[in-house]
Design a protein around this motif. Structure first.
Motif, PDB file in Angstrom:
ATOM      1  N   LEU A 300     -83.164 110.153  96.373  1.00  0.00           N
ATOM      2  CA  LEU A 300     -83.183 109.294  97.555  1.00  0.00           C
ATOM      3  C   LEU A 300     -83.529 110.160  98.753  1.00  0.00           C
ATOM      4  O   LEU A 300     -82.898 111.198  98.980  1.00  0.00           O
ATOM      5  N   LEU A 323     -74.403 104.927  96.390  1.00  0.00           N
ATOM      6  CA  LEU A 323     -75.052 105.298  95.130  1.00  0.00           C
ATOM      7  C   LEU A 323     -74.017 105.543  94.045  1.00  0.00           C
ATOM      8  O   LEU A 323     -74.175 105.071  92.908  1.00  0.00           O
ATOM      9  N   ALA A 353     -84.131 103.242  86.448  1.00  0.00           N
ATOM     10  CA  ALA A 353     -84.074 103.410  87.902  1.00  0.00           C
ATOM     11  C   ALA A 353     -84.185 102.067  88.605  1.00  0.00           C
ATOM     12  O   ALA A 353     -83.607 101.864  89.682  1.00  0.00           O
ATOM     13  N   GLU A 354     -84.925 101.132  88.009  1.00  0.00           N
ATOM     14  CA  GLU A 354     -85.081  99.806  88.620  1.00  0.00           C
ATOM     15  C   GLU A 354     -83.737  99.084  88.740  1.00  0.00           C
ATOM     16  O   GLU A 354     -83.480  98.409  89.752  1.00  0.00           O
ATOM     17  N   TRP A 357     -81.797 100.683  91.604  1.00  0.00           N
ATOM     18  CA  TRP A 357     -82.404 100.291  92.879  1.00  0.00           C
ATOM     19  C   TRP A 357     -82.052  98.841  93.225  1.00  0.00           C
ATOM     20  O   TRP A 357     -81.743  98.522  94.379  1.00  0.00           O
ATOM     21  N   TRP A 362     -81.418  97.809  98.593  1.00  0.00           N
ATOM     22  CA  TRP A 362     -82.132  98.261  99.785  1.00  0.00           C
ATOM     23  C   TRP A 362     -83.539  97.691  99.876  1.00  0.00           C
ATOM     24  O   TRP A 362     -84.134  97.676 100.955  1.00  0.00           O
ATOM     25  N   GLN A 363     -84.093  97.231  98.746  1.00  0.00           N
ATOM     26  CA  GLN A 363     -85.449  96.690  98.791  1.00  0.00           C
ATOM     27  C   GLN A 363     -85.490  95.402  99.601  1.00  0.00           C
ATOM     28  O   GLN A 363     -86.549  94.987 100.070  1.00  0.00           O
ATOM     29  N   MET A 373     -86.838 105.835  97.392  1.00  0.00           N
ATOM     30  CA  MET A 373     -86.411 106.436  96.126  1.00  0.00           C
ATOM     31  C   MET A 373     -87.614 106.737  95.252  1.00  0.00           C
ATOM     32  O   MET A 373     -88.527 105.911  95.117  1.00  0.00           O
ATOM     33  N   TYR A 375     -88.527 108.763  91.315  1.00  0.00           N
ATOM     34  CA  TYR A 375     -87.903 109.277  90.107  1.00  0.00           C
ATOM     35  C   TYR A 375     -88.967 109.734  89.121  1.00  0.00           C
ATOM     36  O   TYR A 375     -90.128 109.300  89.176  1.00  0.00           O
ATOM     37  N   GLN A 403     -88.551 101.635  99.525  1.00  0.00           N
ATOM     38  CA  GLN A 403     -89.455 101.480  98.394  1.00  0.00           C
ATOM     39  C   GLN A 403     -89.019 102.360  97.223  1.00  0.00           C
ATOM     40  O   GLN A 403     -88.479 103.444  97.408  1.00  0.00           O
ATOM     41  N   LEU A 404     -89.282 101.859  96.016  1.00  0.00           N
ATOM     42  CA  LEU A 404     -89.016 102.603  94.785  1.00  0.00           C
ATOM     43  C   LEU A 404     -90.345 102.974  94.160  1.00  0.00           C
ATOM     44  O   LEU A 404     -91.186 102.101  93.904  1.00  0.00           O
TER      45      LEU A 404
END
Length: 509
Positions: A300, A323, A353-354, A357, A362-363, A373, A375, A403-404
């Protein structure tokens, strides 16, 4: 002391066991006492080695039987009768009544003084007690010294050496924490789940729970220490459990301190400083890190400039707390570390990770005030964590607030920007599966022909001088080997880029 030890005393070498092989010679002797008064059974206590001349015993057969039954109920360790004098031999009526309760009966020659038997018996008992105390003190000192090493394996090894038995320290789930003979984890887990803190038998041994702050943190198991005569081993295991609890308490306090000072354990993994030290492995277990598992390194990146201002530190701690909560709620260990505006964490391969997230939410914030983020790829073992950190560190510049982004998503931009590692990964991911396959050169030539002809199959087949069915067979093999559909426009672009990079790599300067 047992009856067999009494028979080995110098004063009892001429004594004979009346019941022969049926006598229980393992009965415990607590004291020796000469009783020749009427109602002798009233003076007997459990564990007494009763010595008598039979002077006050009845003579009638029925009375002898009743006397033997009354005597048996008092639970003497054994009854020794001096013969021949008042009785030429041990009365069978009394012997039979005692034998029904497993109490041995002995005949001692009249000329042997009872005082010698009593003296030698008590000397034996006192010496055994002294030896017992000395050994207990020796074990206590050894375990205390082992505690100074700060490792649970030292405690188990010391106790095993002192007792000459297999010793295992068990986790709450029943799995062994130390490399040694251990009971079945399922049985151990059930034994630990029993209420109370008292020792309990397990797999032919004794299990003593390790209790810390009112919670069971595992147990100490000693093989073959379940019988009552193994009291020393049980008490030694109890002391070892106390020492283990103290060590665990110290480890927990140390872990809290490490978290406050910079999440040192996770930093050790990320920086490749994890060693075979047993204390690190114990800490890994306590923190929930599987040294043999596969993990994805994620990062992050907090918005804002460096150095961090006080509000920046507060934002970082808030994000780190969120987190940790998200990881815990998803069933993963909160393996987190912070550094400047970065929050590093490890994801087991089973957790995407999805999902993390999405749990953070936060999205949906749609603001530049939340972290971005990135990964990498899942890698096995401890070494894989350090490799993953290096991989993800290159992605930090691509982290955008809210954004991821994955390693695969930024691979092409990195390759186009001249990142040699990204270019190598791109070529490896697409070309290497074909190169190592049977007929790999033909497969790569097929991809080249497709790219050169705009993926026009008829034209590509003509250029390769092969039948259309052969081309389609090769295309199916290429898709199976790489896992990428050739009909996808994005995949076609990647193939073209990989081939161009490969040509640059092999072309002479």
């Amino acid at each position: 002391m047992q009856i067999v030890d009494v028979l080995a005393l110098p004063a009892c070498t001429a004594a004979e066991v009346v019941q022969g092989s049926s006598a229980d010679l393992t009965r415990t002797v607590r004291l020796a006492h000469v009783i020749d008064v009427p109602d002798a059974h009233s003076w007997v206590r459990p564990g007494t080695l009763l010595l008598t001349t039979g002077l006050s015993w009845p003579r009638e057969r029925a009375a002898l039987t009743l006397f033997g039954q009354d005597l048996a109920r008092r639970g003497p360790a054994a009854v020794v009768l001096a013969v021949p004098r008042f009785f030429s031999a041990f009365p069978p009526e009394v012997a039979a009544a005692l034998a029904e309760s497993g109490i041995p009966t002995l005949e001692l020659p009249w000329e042997v003084p009872f005082v010698e038997v009593v003296q030698q018996t008590h000397e034996f008992i006192l010496q055994a007690q002294a030896d017992h105390l000395a050994r207990s003190e020796s074990i206590h000192r050894a375990l205390t010294r082992a505690a100074l090493g700060g490792q649970l394996s030292d405690v188990a090894g010391t106790l095993s050496e002192q007792l000459g038995r297999a010793v295992a320290l068990l986790a709450p789930n029943g799995l062994p924490l130390t490399p040694s003979l251990a009971p079945d984890p399922a049985l151990a887990r059930l034994a630990l789940a029993r209420p109370g803190t008292a020792p309990r038998p397990l797999a032919g041994g004794m299990l003593v729970p390790v209790v810390l702050r009112g919670q069971r943190e595992g147990g100490v198991w000693v093989a073959g220490a379940a019988a009552p005569e193994h009291d020393l081993e049980v008490r030694a295991a109890e002391h070892a459990a106390t020492v283990a609890a103290l060590l665990m308490l110290a480890q927990q306090d140390m872990e809290v301190l490490e978290a406050r000072l910079g999440y040192a354990f996770v930093d050790t993994l990320l920086e490749g400083r994890f060693t075979a030290d047993s204390s690190l492995h114990e800490r890994a277990r306590r923190l929930g890190f599987d040294t043999l598992g596969s993990y994805t390194v994620a990062l992050l990146v907090l918005p804002g400039a460096l150095p961090l201002l006080p509000e920046g530190f507060a934002q970082r701690e808030q994000a780190a707390g969120q987190l940790r909560g998200a990881l815990t709620s998803l069933g993963a260990a909160p393996l987190v570390s912070v550094s400047l505006n970065h929050i590093w964490f490890l994801l087991p391969q089973s957790l995407s990770a999805e999902r993390v997230w999405a749990r953070l939410g936060w999205q949906e914030a749609g603001t530049s005030e939340v972290p971005g983020m990135v990964y990498g790829r899942a890698r096995p073992g401890v070494a894989g964590v350090a490799q993953g950190r290096a991989e993800v560190l290159a992605l930090a510049a691509y982290a955008q607030p809210g954004q991821l982004r994955s390693y695969a998503e930024v691979l092409v931009p990195r390759a186009l920007s001249g990142d040699r590692d990204a270019q190598a990964d791109l070529m490896r991911g697409l070309l290497e599966p074909l190169r190592v396959a049977r007929g790999g050169a033909a497969l790569i030539a097929t991809v080249q022909a497709l790219c050169d002809t705009g993926f026009a199959q008829a034209e590509a087949a003509a250029r390769l001088c092969i039948h259309g069915n052969t081309l389609r067979y090769r295309m199916d093999r290429i898709e199976a080997l790489t896992g990428r559909p050739l009909a996808d426009p994005a995949t076609r672009s990647l193939w073209w880029l990989a081939l161009q990079l490969g040509a640059l790599e092999t072309s002479p300067l």
